[in-house]
Design an enzyme around this catalytic site. Structure first.
Site, PDB file in Angstrom:
ATOM      1  N   HIS A   1       0.865  -1.185   0.000  1.00 15.33           N
ATOM      2  CA  HIS A   1       0.000   0.000   0.000  1.00 15.33           C
ATOM      3  C   HIS A   1       0.903   1.237   0.000  1.00 15.33           C
ATOM      4  O   HIS A   1       2.140   1.112  -0.002  1.00 15.33           O
ATOM      5  CB  HIS A   1      -0.993  -0.013   1.167  1.00 15.33           C
TER       6      HIS A   1
ATOM      7  N   HIS B   1       3.979   1.593   2.409  1.00  9.26           N
ATOM      8  CA  HIS B   1       5.223   0.920   2.012  1.00  9.26           C
ATOM      9  C   HIS B   1       5.933   1.736   0.934  1.00  9.26           C
ATOM     10  O   HIS B   1       7.152   1.906   0.944  1.00  9.26           O
ATOM     11  CB  HIS B   1       4.936  -0.476   1.449  1.00  9.26           C
TER      12      HIS B   1
ATOM     13  N   CYS C   1       2.932 -11.520  19.365  1.00 10.68           N
ATOM     14  CA  CYS C   1       2.042 -10.978  18.327  1.00 10.68           C
ATOM     15  C   CYS C   1       2.580 -11.439  16.980  1.00 10.68           C
ATOM     16  O   CYS C   1       3.698 -11.088  16.598  1.00 10.68           O
ATOM     17  CB  CYS C   1       1.979  -9.445  18.372  1.00 10.68           C
TER      18      CYS C   1
ATOM     19  N   CYS D   1       3.316  -8.540  14.457  1.00  6.36           N
ATOM     20  CA  CYS D   1       4.623  -7.882  14.645  1.00  6.36           C
ATOM     21  C   CYS D   1       5.760  -8.888  14.549  1.00  6.36           C
ATOM     22  O   CYS D   1       6.911  -8.498  14.435  1.00  6.36           O
ATOM     23  CB  CYS D   1       4.719  -7.224  16.019  1.00  6.36           C
TER      24      CYS D   1
ATOM     25  N   CYS E   1      -2.532  -6.620  20.755  1.00  6.39           N
ATOM     26  CA  CYS E   1      -1.352  -5.816  20.451  1.00  6.39           C
ATOM     27  C   CYS E   1      -1.801  -4.414  20.085  1.00  6.39           C
ATOM     28  O   CYS E   1      -2.746  -4.245  19.314  1.00  6.39           O
ATOM     29  CB  CYS E   1      -0.617  -6.478  19.285  1.00  6.39           C
TER      30      CYS E   1
ATOM     31  N   HIS F   1      -1.436  -3.904  16.131  1.00  7.66           N
ATOM     32  CA  HIS F   1      -2.292  -4.641  15.209  1.00  7.66           C
ATOM     33  C   HIS F   1      -3.741  -4.784  15.661  1.00  7.66           C
ATOM     34  O   HIS F   1      -4.581  -5.239  14.888  1.00  7.66           O
ATOM     35  CB  HIS F   1      -1.694  -6.015  14.922  1.00  7.66           C
TER      36      HIS F   1
ATOM     37  N   LYS G   1      -3.019   4.735  11.407  1.00  8.59           N
ATOM     38  CA  LYS G   1      -1.978   4.245  10.513  1.00  8.59           C
ATOM     39  C   LYS G   1      -2.632   3.423   9.405  1.00  8.59           C
ATOM     40  O   LYS G   1      -3.423   2.522   9.677  1.00  8.59           O
ATOM     41  CB  LYS G   1      -1.015   3.344  11.307  1.00  8.59           C
TER      42      LYS G   1
ATOM     43  N   LYS H   1      -3.417  -2.629   5.618  1.00  8.37           N
ATOM     44  CA  LYS H   1      -4.333  -3.533   4.933  1.00  8.37           C
ATOM     45  C   LYS H   1      -5.227  -4.224   5.946  1.00  8.37           C
ATOM     46  O   LYS H   1      -6.406  -4.412   5.701  1.00  8.37           O
ATOM     47  CB  LYS H   1      -3.536  -4.598   4.165  1.00  8.37           C
TER      48      LYS H   1
HETATM   49  N1  MSP Z   1       9.470  -7.000   7.412  1.00 10.40           N
HETATM   50  C1  MSP Z   1       9.528  -5.944   8.365  1.00 10.40           C
HETATM   51  C2  MSP Z   1      10.816  -5.147   8.231  1.00 10.40           C
HETATM   52  C3  MSP Z   1      12.064  -5.970   8.338  1.00 10.40           C
HETATM   53  S1  MSP Z   1      13.477  -5.009   8.062  1.00 10.40           S
HETATM   54  C4  MSP Z   1      14.715  -5.992   8.487  1.00 10.40           C
HETATM   55  C5  MSP Z   1       8.337  -5.009   8.176  1.00 10.40           C
HETATM   56  N2  MSP Z   1       7.734  -5.051   7.013  1.00 10.40           N
HETATM   57  S2  MSP Z   1       6.415  -4.240   6.603  1.00 10.40           S
HETATM   58  O1  MSP Z   1       6.120  -4.654   5.265  1.00 10.40           O
HETATM   59  O2  MSP Z   1       5.402  -4.415   7.573  1.00 10.40           O
HETATM   60  O3  MSP Z   1       6.779  -2.723   6.664  1.00 10.40           O
HETATM   61  C6  MSP Z   1       7.793  -2.196   5.884  1.00 10.40           C
HETATM   62  C7  MSP Z   1       7.879  -0.708   6.039  1.00 10.40           C
HETATM   63  O4  MSP Z   1       6.682  -0.056   5.638  1.00 10.40           O
HETATM   64  C8  MSP Z   1       8.163  -0.255   7.464  1.00 10.40           C
HETATM   65  O5  MSP Z   1       9.162   0.752   7.453  1.00 10.40           O
HETATM   66  C9  MSP Z   1       6.849   0.328   7.897  1.00 10.40           C
HETATM   67  O6  MSP Z   1       7.002   1.307   8.872  1.00 10.40           O
HETATM   68  C10 MSP Z   1       6.368   0.925   6.583  1.00 10.40           C
HETATM   69  N3  MSP Z   1       4.946   1.186   6.663  1.00 10.40           N
HETATM   70  C11 MSP Z   1       3.923   0.287   6.751  1.00 10.40           C
HETATM   71  N4  MSP Z   1       2.759   0.985   6.900  1.00 10.40           N
HETATM   72  C12 MSP Z   1       3.020   2.313   6.936  1.00 10.40           C
HETATM   73  C13 MSP Z   1       2.253   3.481   6.958  1.00 10.40           C
HETATM   74  N5  MSP Z   1       0.939   3.468   7.060  1.00 10.40           N
HETATM   75  N6  MSP Z   1       2.908   4.670   6.840  1.00 10.40           N
HETATM   76  C14 MSP Z   1       4.266   4.759   6.634  1.00 10.40           C
HETATM   77  N7  MSP Z   1       5.010   3.679   6.602  1.00 10.40           N
HETATM   78  C15 MSP Z   1       4.436   2.443   6.901  1.00 10.40           C
HETATM   79  O7  MSP Z   1       8.026  -4.281   9.093  1.00 10.40           O
END
Ligand code: MSP
Length: 531
Positions: A21, A24, A130, A133, A156, A159, A306, A309
């Site tokens: 989304h 990311h 969790c 997480c 959590c 989540h 935040k 999905k």
């Molecule tokens: N797999 C772990 C990271 C491992 S790094 C060794 C993870 N993955 S994630 O897919 O959940 O998130 C990846 C990145 O996207 C993180 O930096 C997370 O903060 C960012 N975001 C996910 N949702 C977000 C928002 N709504 N806003 C901004 N960034 C966000 O965590």
């Protein structure tokens, strides 16, 4: 190989349990802008991104979809995560998957070293876990829900899903040994964790005391086997963090490793603890340097929460790029949100900024100036006369904007860099309104002045094409071509971002081309369809 300093920047690696989304995409775009900036400044740049594919979360998703976890990961990587990079125009140098053999074998080398050096021992752990997480939780991280499906359960805070109680024989990493060393690191290098809000939270967290970390799981097998005990797999975070070094040859290619490491790391603030506490402790145990810095950016919020999905607030990046294009996507999120703070996304704000700043501000400026050189000078950039005060003011604005933007990028203040560059757009628009080149064109007596004005405005555009290229690579490439900057008339203007403020680079005589609207009007049907 570029002669400049090494600049290695990494994004977190993304979970493949679901499709991307715009949250990311935000991390990706920020890292890409910084990488492009440094690359264009001649630094020895490397942008790493990738996917996090092991652990319970991915396993459960695969099982729910009736496929093997590797098959699931392959599908998501090819159909969603790699295409994301094209959708938002990311120029990454590498893409690591934690199921790559290069990653798995280097993780084993790292683990064996820590084990041999006495940093890993076996023990038993019981705690709340969790799966969202992929982390054991303390009571502070949980809340008791009173209403809804999970009423009466501990969930959590991130989540909003119930936690599970896990009890396992595990291997532990002696993280508690690094408490003092970490506190010394934060004190000695205030830039190590930024912004300040995240830094404070991390320091406070470590001051409360660190426990050892459980780093293996034996209740499922979707992971990398512990080299000395194959009944356990490595805890997914412990392994995922290692991607930053396994991708650049840790344990295998010492030359590449020495050339790149340490990295600048961008992470969402939700995962700052993993990167600013666990990760440096792991590196210290292995006798390796810690990252240059860990920057925890804010969240994209939808309706005050935040975006995610699982809460059904996720917006797919191509919902935006299909209508507005990737340049506008990149510009909008980095301009509208202070890097390091949370920001709310709205379609109205995106449309308003697209229209005012991109279409009417920058796009219109570029079209007008190029069209006037074509109309009044037959497409040949004229020789300027002696500059007057107004021209000198533009030269000064360009020099200052370029210097300010570079300094802001150094601090990772991407929004400030763009704002500094935008002073050129605003000043040039004002300059053209005041100078009225269309009036100067009417009279032979004012033709010399017209030439100076057109040259000054074109040089301003040249600087914008260079300075905005990391943010909007597509539009600026079109502008660069329209300015005849590639045609090779004498000395070519420099594309080096650190030369952007040097005045007078476009050689008079350059042949301009046509320039279609850089940011075309969005037809209302498409816009409301997107909304
Ligand atoms: N797999 C772990 C990271 C491992 S790094 C060794 C993870 N993955 S994630 O897919 O959940 O998130 C990846 C990145 O996207 C993180 O930096 C997370 O903060 C960012 N975001 C996910 N949702 C977000 C928002 N709504 N806003 C901004 N960034 C966000 O965590």
């Amino acid at each position: 190989m570029p002669s400049g300093e090494s600049f290695f920047i990494a994004t977190p690696i993304f979970y493949v349990n679901d499709v991307p989304h715009i949250g990311h995409a935000y991390t990706e775009v920020a890292a890409d802008v910084l990488a492009r900036w440094h690359r264009q400044g001649g630094d020895d740049t490397w942008l790493l991104t990738g996917t996090d594919e092991h652990g319970q979360k991915i396993l459960r998703t695969a099982v729910a979809n009736g496929v093997e976890p590797k098959q699931w990961a392959d599908r998501l990587v090819e159909s969603a995560w790699k295409p994301l990079l094209e959708t938002i125009d990311i120029a990454n140098d590498d893409f690591i998957r934690t199921t790559d053999e290069r990653h798995e074998s280097a993780v084993r080398i790292f683990l064996q070293k820590l084990y041999d050096d006495g940093f890993i021992y076996s023990g038993e752990y019981e705690g709340y876990y969790c799966v969202g997480c992929e982390e054991y939780k303390q009571l502070d991280d949980l809340e008791l829900t009173e209403v809804g499906d999970y009423a009466g359960q501990l969930v959590c805070r991130i989540h909003s899903r119930p936690v599970e109680i896990l009890k396992e024989k595990n291997y532990f990493f002696r993280m508690s040994q690094f408490e003092e060393q970490l506190l010394e690191l934060y004190a000695a290098r205030p830039d190590f964790v930024q912004p300040e809000s995240v830094r404070n939270e991390i320091v406070q967290f470590v001051r409360q005391g660190l426990s050892d970390l459980s780093i293996s799981r034996s209740s499922f097998d979707w992971g990398i086997k512990i080299p000395w005990d194959e009944t356990h797999v490595v805890y997914v975070w412990f392994e995922a963090l290692l991607n930053y070094i396994t991708a650049i040859g840790y344990g295998v290619d010492d030359e590449q490793f020495a050339r790149r490491w340490p990295a600048v790391q961008l992470v969402g603030k939700d995962i700052a603890r993993f990167h600013a506490v666990i990760w440096p402790a792991m590196l210290m145990a292995a006798g390796l340097p810690v990252p240059h810095r860990v920057f925890g950016h804010g969240w994209l919020l939808v309706g005050g929460e935040k975006m995610s999905k699982s809460k059904l607030t996720g917006i797919a990046p191509n919902q935006i790029t299909d209508t507005f294009g990737s340049d506008a996507f990149r510009y909008y999120f980095l301009r509208a949100i202070t890097f390091g703070q949370d920001g709310s996304f709205s379609w109205e704000d995106l449309s308003a900024r697209y229209q005012a700043e991109l279409a009417n501000g920058f796009g219109n400026l570029a079209s007008r100036v190029v069209a006037m050189v074509n109309r009044y000078e037959g497409g040949t950039l004229p020789e300027p006369g002696a500059p007057d005060e107004a021209d000198l003011a533009i030269q000064a604005v360009v020099a200052k904007a370029a210097a300010d933007a570079d300094a802001a990028i150094e601090r990772l203040a991407i929004h400030e860099a763009i704002a500094a560059i935008w002073t050129i757009v605003d000043e040039l628009n004002g300059y053209i309104t005041e100078q009225e080149p269309w009036v100067l064109a009417k009279d032979d007596a004012t033709r010399p002045r017209l030439r100076t004005v057109l040259y000054t405005a074109s040089e301003g555009l040249r600087a914008l094409a260079v300075l905005l290229s990391p943010v909007m690579p597509k539009a600026t490439a079109k502008l660069w071509t329209a300015l005849g900057a590639e045609a090779g008339l004498g000395a070519l203007p420099s594309n080096d971002i650190r030369d952007a403020g040097t005045w007078g680079q476009l050689p008079p005589g350059s042949q301009f081309g046509a320039l279609d609207a850089l940011f075309p009007r969005i037809d209302e049907a498409a816009e409301s369809g997107a909304a």
